[in-house]
Motif scaffolding. Structure first.
Motif, mmCIF file in Angstrom:
data_model
loop_
_atom_site.group_PDB
_atom_site.id
_atom_site.type_symbol
_atom_site.label_atom_id
_atom_site.label_comp_id
_atom_site.label_asym_id
_atom_site.label_seq_id
_atom_site.Cartn_x
_atom_site.Cartn_y
_atom_site.Cartn_z
ATOM 1 N N PHE A 1 22.241 43.319 -10.435
ATOM 2 C CA PHE A 1 23.464 44.119 -10.534
ATOM 3 C C PHE A 1 24.292 43.687 -11.742
ATOM 4 O O PHE A 1 24.753 44.518 -12.530
ATOM 5 C CB PHE A 1 24.277 43.966 -9.246
ATOM 6 C CG PHE A 1 25.665 44.543 -9.321
ATOM 7 C CD1 PHE A 1 25.883 45.891 -9.085
ATOM 8 C CD2 PHE A 1 26.757 43.740 -9.632
ATOM 9 C CE1 PHE A 1 27.164 46.430 -9.155
ATOM 10 C CE2 PHE A 1 28.035 44.268 -9.703
ATOM 11 C CZ PHE A 1 28.239 45.618 -9.463
ATOM 12 N N GLU A 2 24.472 42.388 -11.894
ATOM 13 C CA GLU A 2 25.293 41.880 -12.991
ATOM 14 C C GLU A 2 24.666 42.199 -14.344
ATOM 15 O O GLU A 2 25.372 42.514 -15.312
ATOM 16 C CB GLU A 2 25.506 40.375 -12.830
ATOM 17 C CG GLU A 2 26.393 40.024 -11.641
ATOM 18 C CD GLU A 2 26.558 38.528 -11.433
ATOM 19 O OE1 GLU A 2 26.254 37.764 -12.378
ATOM 20 O OE2 GLU A 2 26.985 38.128 -10.344
ATOM 21 N N GLN A 3 23.342 42.142 -14.426
ATOM 22 C CA GLN A 3 22.676 42.447 -15.687
ATOM 23 C C GLN A 3 22.949 43.888 -16.113
ATOM 24 O O GLN A 3 23.204 44.171 -17.289
ATOM 25 C CB GLN A 3 21.167 42.212 -15.553
ATOM 26 C CG GLN A 3 20.400 42.308 -16.862
ATOM 27 C CD GLN A 3 20.850 41.267 -17.879
ATOM 28 O OE1 GLN A 3 21.155 40.131 -17.530
ATOM 29 N NE2 GLN A 3 20.900 41.653 -19.151
ATOM 30 N N VAL A 4 22.916 44.797 -15.146
ATOM 31 C CA VAL A 4 23.166 46.212 -15.432
ATOM 32 C C VAL A 4 24.636 46.458 -15.769
ATOM 33 O O VAL A 4 24.964 47.380 -16.517
ATOM 34 C CB VAL A 4 22.733 47.077 -14.224
ATOM 35 C CG1 VAL A 4 23.167 48.525 -14.395
ATOM 36 C CG2 VAL A 4 21.227 47.001 -14.034
ATOM 37 N N GLU A 5 25.527 45.619 -15.238
ATOM 38 C CA GLU A 5 26.964 45.849 -15.380
ATOM 39 C C GLU A 5 27.577 45.252 -16.646
ATOM 40 O O GLU A 5 28.740 45.524 -16.945
ATOM 41 C CB GLU A 5 27.699 45.282 -14.160
ATOM 42 C CG GLU A 5 27.646 46.178 -12.939
ATOM 43 C CD GLU A 5 28.497 47.437 -13.105
ATOM 44 O OE1 GLU A 5 29.637 47.325 -13.581
ATOM 45 O OE2 GLU A 5 28.011 48.520 -12.769
ATOM 46 N N ILE A 6 26.842 44.462 -17.398
ATOM 47 C CA ILE A 6 27.433 43.809 -18.575
ATOM 48 C C ILE A 6 27.965 44.839 -19.571
ATOM 49 O O ILE A 6 29.134 44.786 -19.984
ATOM 50 C CB ILE A 6 26.409 42.877 -19.257
ATOM 51 C CG1 ILE A 6 26.110 41.673 -18.365
ATOM 52 C CG2 ILE A 6 26.944 42.405 -20.614
ATOM 53 C CD1 ILE A 6 24.937 40.834 -18.848
ATOM 54 N N LYS A 7 27.138 45.785 -19.973
ATOM 55 C CA LYS A 7 27.567 46.763 -20.979
ATOM 56 C C LYS A 7 28.679 47.679 -20.466
ATOM 57 O O LYS A 7 29.682 47.879 -21.173
ATOM 58 C CB LYS A 7 26.370 47.571 -21.476
ATOM 59 C CG LYS A 7 25.421 46.768 -22.349
ATOM 60 C CD LYS A 7 24.268 47.622 -22.853
ATOM 61 C CE LYS A 7 23.339 46.802 -23.741
ATOM 62 N NZ LYS A 7 22.188 47.612 -24.229
ATOM 63 N N SER B 1 31.651 33.042 -13.820
ATOM 64 C CA SER B 1 31.941 32.535 -15.155
ATOM 65 C C SER B 1 30.883 32.988 -16.155
ATOM 66 O O SER B 1 31.202 33.411 -17.274
ATOM 67 C CB SER B 1 32.024 31.008 -15.124
ATOM 68 O OG SER B 1 32.282 30.498 -16.408
ATOM 69 N N SER B 2 29.631 32.922 -15.755
ATOM 70 C CA SER B 2 28.545 33.352 -16.634
ATOM 71 C C SER B 2 28.633 34.845 -16.920
ATOM 72 O O SER B 2 28.410 35.290 -18.054
ATOM 73 C CB SER B 2 27.199 33.017 -15.987
ATOM 74 O OG SER B 2 26.132 33.497 -16.770
ATOM 75 N N PHE B 3 28.974 35.622 -15.901
ATOM 76 C CA PHE B 3 29.095 37.063 -16.092
ATOM 77 C C PHE B 3 30.225 37.380 -17.070
ATOM 78 O O PHE B 3 30.079 38.226 -17.959
ATOM 79 C CB PHE B 3 29.345 37.747 -14.748
ATOM 80 C CG PHE B 3 29.454 39.245 -14.839
ATOM 81 C CD1 PHE B 3 28.375 40.010 -15.236
ATOM 82 C CD2 PHE B 3 30.642 39.885 -14.518
ATOM 83 C CE1 PHE B 3 28.468 41.399 -15.321
ATOM 84 C CE2 PHE B 3 30.748 41.262 -14.593
ATOM 85 C CZ PHE B 3 29.659 42.017 -14.999
ATOM 86 N N LYS B 4 31.342 36.693 -16.944
ATOM 87 C CA LYS B 4 32.453 36.890 -17.875
ATOM 88 C C LYS B 4 32.039 36.529 -19.300
ATOM 89 O O LYS B 4 32.404 37.223 -20.258
ATOM 90 C CB LYS B 4 33.654 36.051 -17.437
ATOM 91 C CG LYS B 4 34.295 36.523 -16.140
ATOM 92 C CD LYS B 4 35.370 35.548 -15.672
ATOM 93 C CE LYS B 4 35.953 35.968 -14.334
ATOM 94 N NZ LYS B 4 36.959 34.996 -13.830
#
Length: 220
Positions: free
Chosen positions: A131-137, A168-171
């Protein structure tokens, strides 16, 4: 950065009347006659956003609409334009759904919900990582939209009852993606750029966003 101050209340019905007289080839300067700085409440800002987005992108046969429930995208039919439906009339939800739409290519825009499969709240650690990978952009672009409006942006991991992932990594990844757009390492989608340019024309006297306006610590 130019900060907008709440001013006198705007008559939304008059905005509808004014915009309805503008055709899709009208200049951006005409749309600027509807001052963002005069719109103070959340509900009025949402009305402003809907009216202006629908004008700016009328040539693509798409409309932004309030939803009573969860956000959803409905492709165009023979009789109706495509609809970007955002959740519960929330301004930030509208920006998020618009960001997903700007990333989607022409083929995805023909599919319900842009062809995405959404894992509901309560995701496992592996599902959350995907989910997070798809949400970065989308969230990087949403941050740029919010900055153009002078609004606070908060990242969303959207997994309240599951394994929350590494916030933190996602940010870090969202911040890095924004910087890639500014450096040219990544290309900002065409419609995201148009939306940002249109917003800045109305909220910043046309001043473009700058990379140094985006600081990693702002996401904490």
């Amino acid at each position: 950065m130019h900060l907008l101050q709440p001013q006198t209340e705007v008559n939304v019905s008059s905005l509808v009347s004014t915009l309805s007289t503008l055709d899709s080839d009208s200049s951006l300067q005409q749309v600027q006659r509807l001052p963002w700085a005069n719109v103070s409440s959340e509900a009025e800002q949402v009305d402003w956003l809907i009216l202006h987005f629908n004008h700016w992108f009328s040539h693509l046969n798409v409309t932004l609409v309030r939803g009573d429930f969860e956000p959803e995208y409905f492709p165009a039919t023979e009789d109706t334009p495509a609809r970007i439906q955002f959740a519960h009339g929330f301004f930030n939800s509208a920006l998020h759904e618009i960001s997903h739409w700007t990333i989607a290519g022409d083929k995805r825009r023909l599919l319900p919900d842009l062809g995405y499969w959404y894992a509901p709240d309560g995701r496992t650690q592996e599902q959350q990582a995907l989910f997070e990978q798809v949400e970065i952009k989308p969230q990087a672009i949403e941050w740029m939209f919010a900055k153009a409006f002078g609004r606070k942006f908060r990242v969303s991991l959207d997994n309240l009852t599951g394994e929350g992932g590494n916030g933190s990594s996602f940010k870090d990844n969202v911040y890095a993606q924004v910087q890639r757009y500014f450096s040219g390492e990544a290309k900002l989608p065409r419609d995201a750029k148009r939306f940002i340019d249109c917003i800045c024309a109305c909220t910043r006297n046309g001043k473009s966003l700058q990379s140094d306006e985006f600081i990693r610590e702002m996401l904490d």
